[in-house]
Design an enzyme around this catalytic site. Structure first.
Site, PDB file in Angstrom:
ATOM      1  N   HIS A 160       7.164  -7.360  -2.000  1.00 47.76           N
ATOM      2  CA  HIS A 160       6.975  -6.848  -0.716  1.00 47.76           C
ATOM      3  C   HIS A 160       8.054  -7.303   0.420  1.00 47.76           C
ATOM      4  O   HIS A 160       7.888  -7.278   1.843  1.00 47.76           O
ATOM      5  CB  HIS A 160       5.500  -7.200  -0.298  1.00 47.76           C
ATOM      6  CG  HIS A 160       4.948  -6.165  -1.604  1.00 47.76           C
ATOM      7  ND1 HIS A 160       4.844  -4.881  -2.012  1.00 47.76           N
ATOM      8  CD2 HIS A 160       3.603  -6.405  -1.650  1.00 47.76           C
ATOM      9  CE1 HIS A 160       3.740  -5.126  -2.188  1.00 47.76           C
ATOM     10  NE2 HIS A 160       2.899  -6.129  -2.120  1.00 47.76           N
ATOM     11  N   TYR A 172       6.130   8.396  -1.615  1.00 49.22           N
ATOM     12  CA  TYR A 172       4.470   8.626  -2.648  1.00 49.22           C
ATOM     13  C   TYR A 172       3.833   9.929  -2.543  1.00 49.22           C
ATOM     14  O   TYR A 172       3.727  10.198  -3.560  1.00 49.22           O
ATOM     15  CB  TYR A 172       3.947   7.935  -1.838  1.00 49.22           C
ATOM     16  CG  TYR A 172       2.643   6.767  -2.360  1.00 49.22           C
ATOM     17  CD1 TYR A 172       2.273   6.266  -2.993  1.00 49.22           C
ATOM     18  CD2 TYR A 172       1.294   8.156  -2.174  1.00 49.22           C
ATOM     19  CE1 TYR A 172       0.605   6.314  -3.193  1.00 49.22           C
ATOM     20  CE2 TYR A 172       0.159   8.219  -2.673  1.00 49.22           C
ATOM     21  CZ  TYR A 172      -0.328   7.412  -3.109  1.00 49.22           C
ATOM     22  OH  TYR A 172      -1.778   7.199  -3.212  1.00 49.22           O
ATOM     23  N   GLY A 176       2.682   2.704  -3.573  1.00 48.34           N
ATOM     24  CA  GLY A 176       2.445   2.887  -4.384  1.00 48.34           C
ATOM     25  C   GLY A 176       3.170   2.232  -5.675  1.00 48.34           C
ATOM     26  O   GLY A 176       3.776   2.839  -6.795  1.00 48.34           O
ATOM     27  N   GLY A 185      -5.941   6.750  -3.961  1.00 47.99           N
ATOM     28  CA  GLY A 185      -4.888   7.706  -3.748  1.00 47.99           C
ATOM     29  C   GLY A 185      -4.278   9.240  -3.597  1.00 47.99           C
ATOM     30  O   GLY A 185      -3.332   9.902  -4.732  1.00 47.99           O
ATOM     31  N   LYS A 206       0.192  -1.088  -0.012  1.00 43.49           N
ATOM     32  CA  LYS A 206      -0.419  -0.012   0.095  1.00 43.49           C
ATOM     33  C   LYS A 206       1.055   0.913  -0.297  1.00 43.49           C
ATOM     34  O   LYS A 206       0.808   2.544   0.050  1.00 43.49           O
ATOM     35  CB  LYS A 206      -0.812   0.078   1.078  1.00 43.49           C
ATOM     36  CG  LYS A 206      -1.607  -0.967   1.273  1.00 43.49           C
ATOM     37  CD  LYS A 206      -2.520  -1.645   0.390  1.00 43.49           C
ATOM     38  CE  LYS A 206      -3.656  -0.943  -0.824  1.00 43.49           C
ATOM     39  NZ  LYS A 206      -4.443  -0.595  -2.128  1.00 43.49           N
ATOM     40  N   TRP A 265       1.397   1.685  -8.997  1.00 43.06           N
ATOM     41  CA  TRP A 265       1.371   2.576  -9.636  1.00 43.06           C
ATOM     42  C   TRP A 265       2.845   2.979  -9.963  1.00 43.06           C
ATOM     43  O   TRP A 265       3.023   3.686 -11.741  1.00 43.06           O
ATOM     44  CB  TRP A 265       1.534   3.904  -8.358  1.00 43.06           C
ATOM     45  CG  TRP A 265       1.353   5.497  -8.837  1.00 43.06           C
ATOM     46  CD1 TRP A 265       1.306   5.390 -10.825  1.00 43.06           C
ATOM     47  CD2 TRP A 265       1.133   6.626  -8.087  1.00 43.06           C
ATOM     48  NE1 TRP A 265       1.082   7.349 -10.429  1.00 43.06           N
ATOM     49  CE2 TRP A 265       1.152   8.077  -9.321  1.00 43.06           C
ATOM     50  CE3 TRP A 265       1.655   7.148  -7.107  1.00 43.06           C
ATOM     51  CZ2 TRP A 265       1.401   9.441  -8.339  1.00 43.06           C
ATOM     52  CZ3 TRP A 265       1.290   8.118  -6.331  1.00 43.06           C
ATOM     53  CH2 TRP A 265       1.639   9.162  -6.811  1.00 43.06           C
ATOM     54  N   SER A 290      -1.882   9.659 -14.020  1.00 44.02           N
ATOM     55  CA  SER A 290      -2.762   9.756 -12.787  1.00 44.02           C
ATOM     56  C   SER A 290      -3.522   9.208 -12.176  1.00 44.02           C
ATOM     57  O   SER A 290      -3.809   8.892 -12.842  1.00 44.02           O
ATOM     58  CB  SER A 290      -3.302  11.003 -13.693  1.00 44.02           C
ATOM     59  OG  SER A 290      -4.314  11.015 -14.494  1.00 44.02           O
TER      60      SER A 290
END
Length: 298
Positions: A102, A197, A54, A262, A52, A57, A232
């Site tokens: 992770h 982030y 990013g 986000g 969690k 992204w 985005s």
């Protein structure tokens, strides 16, 4: 997912819990050993994050940078996620391979670190991480891979669980990031790029430009601008819902469980004054002597 899988205990390794990803459920020791022994290529790029913070992204951004154009991949990051993917099949992945994990620093691929291959480490403030983790653990799509007994329970219960590090997935946030801090200070990792982030959210153009320089890939203002637009939050959320076909389902009951908000500072909508004070006291204790600093608003 089968009922048997749902009811099985959470995998555990070296003192911490792991999600119920199939390879980890089938044979935890075997998969974790395979990750350590993974055959790294000199051009590999490994995204290392606590959950969690990013990774999905940044995976999209890096994939576009190495492609040289702002085109979404059909696959999610799980195609190259070491805990989930078919490791043998990764040998056929086009170079440079964009991989992710992770797992804590001490369990990263030995060859990757020894060769000095590229590592991108992303950090995010722990308050937003906790809120995001709670919402994902509660979602019907993800709950089956992280639930155990009453966990995740209510928001208050989840916070207390965090303080006690009871369900310490991937070692728990604090230990995970402190181990990375030590690894960088002692040069246990020598070729690492650190991203925040919040910085990427505030100034994507500047952050993507710096990332491209680290990755040593060609870029220009037009490409960086296109990538910033395509990545985005709204555009990436839409791509996950409508374009990506190779990977997990992201919409449950009309909500995107992979790309929820986000934002920076959503924690303010969840923490009571008392909970926030308790969280701050906890961080003061746990991060005493650490140089780690986080941004809670932009």
């Amino acid at each position: 997912m089968s009922d048997t899988h749902d009811k099985c205990p959470l995998p555990e390794y070296d003192g911490y819990l792991l999600p119920k990803f199939p390879p980890l459920v089938q044979d935890t020791d075997k998969r974790m050993t395979a990750i350590r022994d993974f055959k790294s290529e000199d051009t590999d790029i490994l995204i290392c994050t606590y959950p969690k913070t990013g990774s999905n992204w940044v995976y999209e951004i890096i994939s576009m940078l190495v492609q040289g154009h702002a085109t979404y991949l059909k696959a999610f990051k799980t195609i190259g996620m070491l805990e989930v993917s078919d490791l043998a099949a990764l040998a056929d992945m086009t170079s440079p391979r964009v991989l992710s994990t992770h797992v804590p620093f001490r369990h990263l691929p030995i060859q990757h670190l020894a060769k000095g291959c590229k590592v991108v480490h992303i950090l995010r403030n722990p308050k937003d991480v906790t809120v995001s983790a709670y919402n994902q653990c509660k979602s019907p799509l993800v709950k089956h891979i992280c639930d155990a007994d009453e966990f995740p329970g209510t928001w208050d219960y989840f916070l207390r669980d965090f303080f006690e590090n009871k369900h310490n997935f991937y070692d728990g946030f604090i230990k995970y990031e402190k181990d990375w801090e030590v690894a960088k200070r002692t040069k246990a990792v020598t070729n690492v790029y650190t991203m925040f982030y919040e910085d990427l959210r505030k100034n994507p153009i500047a952050e993507i430009t710096r990332l491209a320089k680290y990755l040593e890939v060609p870029s220009n203002e037009e490409l960086v601008g296109d990538i910033a637009e395509k990545c985005s939050f709204v555009k990436l959320q839409n791509a996950a819902e409508t374009f990506k076909t190779d990977g997990p389902k992201t919409i449950v009951d009309g909500k995107n469980v992979l790309f929820r908000k986000g934002t920076v500072g959503d924690w303010k909508n969840w923490f009571t004054v008392a909970q926030n004070e308790q969280f701050d006291d906890y961080l003061d204790r746990e991060l005493k002597g650490s140089t780690l600093e986080f941004k809670y608003e932009i």
